[in-house]
Design a protein around this motif. Structure first.
Motif, PDB file in Angstrom:
ATOM      1  N   ALA A  24       0.825  -1.210   0.000  1.00  0.00           N
ATOM      2  CA  ALA A  24       0.000   0.000   0.000  1.00  0.00           C
ATOM      3  C   ALA A  24       0.861   1.262   0.000  1.00  0.00           C
ATOM      4  CB  ALA A  24      -0.939  -0.007   1.205  1.00  0.00           C
ATOM      5  N   ARG A  63     -10.614   3.817  -3.344  1.00  0.00           N
ATOM      6  CA  ARG A  63     -10.726   2.608  -2.530  1.00  0.00           C
ATOM      7  C   ARG A  63     -12.153   2.443  -2.000  1.00  0.00           C
ATOM      8  NH1 ARG A  63      -6.805   3.178  -4.619  1.00  0.00           N
ATOM      9  NH2 ARG A  63      -4.801   2.204  -4.449  1.00  0.00           N
ATOM     10  N   SER A  66     -14.322   1.220  -4.778  1.00  0.00           N
ATOM     11  CA  SER A  66     -14.024  -0.179  -5.072  1.00  0.00           C
ATOM     12  C   SER A  66     -14.616  -1.107  -4.022  1.00  0.00           C
ATOM     13  CB  SER A  66     -12.507  -0.404  -5.139  1.00  0.00           C
ATOM     14  OG  SER A  66     -11.951   0.318  -6.203  1.00  0.00           O
ATOM     15  N   GLU A  82      -8.881  -3.980  -0.346  1.00  0.00           N
ATOM     16  CA  GLU A  82      -9.071  -2.540  -0.549  1.00  0.00           C
ATOM     17  C   GLU A  82      -9.213  -1.828   0.801  1.00  0.00           C
ATOM     18  OE1 GLU A  82      -9.263  -0.683  -3.544  1.00  0.00           O
ATOM     19  OE2 GLU A  82      -8.624  -2.494  -4.565  1.00  0.00           O
ATOM     20  N   GLU A  85      -5.833  -1.301   2.280  1.00  0.00           N
ATOM     21  CA  GLU A  85      -5.131  -0.194   1.619  1.00  0.00           C
ATOM     22  C   GLU A  85      -5.709   1.145   2.080  1.00  0.00           C
ATOM     23  OE1 GLU A  85      -5.299  -0.735  -2.612  1.00  0.00           O
ATOM     24  OE2 GLU A  85      -4.022  -2.509  -2.553  1.00  0.00           O
ATOM     25  N   LEU A  86      -7.023   1.214   2.201  1.00  0.00           N
ATOM     26  CA  LEU A  86      -7.683   2.441   2.635  1.00  0.00           C
ATOM     27  C   LEU A  86      -7.210   2.840   4.038  1.00  0.00           C
ATOM     28  CD1 LEU A  86      -9.797   4.667   2.149  1.00  0.00           C
ATOM     29  CD2 LEU A  86     -11.523   3.117   3.051  1.00  0.00           C
TER      30      LEU A  86
END
Length: 151
Positions: A24, A63, A66, A82, A85-86
């Motif tokens: 990330a 994100r 998604s 996701e 990552e967010l």
């Protein structure tokens, strides 16, 4: 500077062997490099922290979109990736204003600019973004501006 914090996080994640976080952070750094290249020919380059926050906000928005699409499609494992990552992206963003703080800022700007109706929405949104752009989600804020102006 936020960029230095992100670079330090990359080293920390590498040393810790935290592969999801490292991936990330590398995504963030790649997006920043893309933006730097894009701005090489720009007439006026924004402050570095402003640039970094802008990139982070766009990544966070992507994100969130998604995640919603993956959850609608029944692909929870992809939504979880996701979401991870967010969380990393949001960790580098400055503290966001609460809804009440945003409403108070909108009222202050409305008073400053003398905005009365929907015709003044652009003026209020522009002032809000100039003063507090890095601390709020402009998508949500524009809805609050519309409500404050009676639209």
């Amino acid at each position: 500077m936020i960029r230095d914090t992100i670079k330090a996080a990359q080293v920390t994640a590498m040393k810790a062997g935290d592969k999801p976080r490292l991936a990330a952070v590398r995504l963030i750094l790649a997006k920043l490099k893309d933006k730097d290249i894009e701005l090489r020919t720009a007439a006026n380059v924004p402050d570095d922290d402003t640039l970094v926050v802008d990139v982070l906000q766009k990544m966070a928005k992507q994100r969130r979109e998604s995640i919603a699409l993956y959850e609608q499609g029944g692909r929870q494992e992809l939504a979880d990736v996701e979401q991870g990552e967010l969380a990393v992206i949001e960790g580098f963003m400055p503290a966001q204003m609460t809804e009440d703080e945003v409403k108070a800022a909108i009222l202050a700007i409305k008073a400053e600019t003398g905005a009365e109706g929907m015709k003044d929405m652009g003026k209020v949104v522009a002032a809000l973004k100039a003063k507090h752009g890095s601390q709020l989600d402009m998508g949500k804020a524009s809805g609050l501006v519309k409500a404050a102006l009676g639209g």
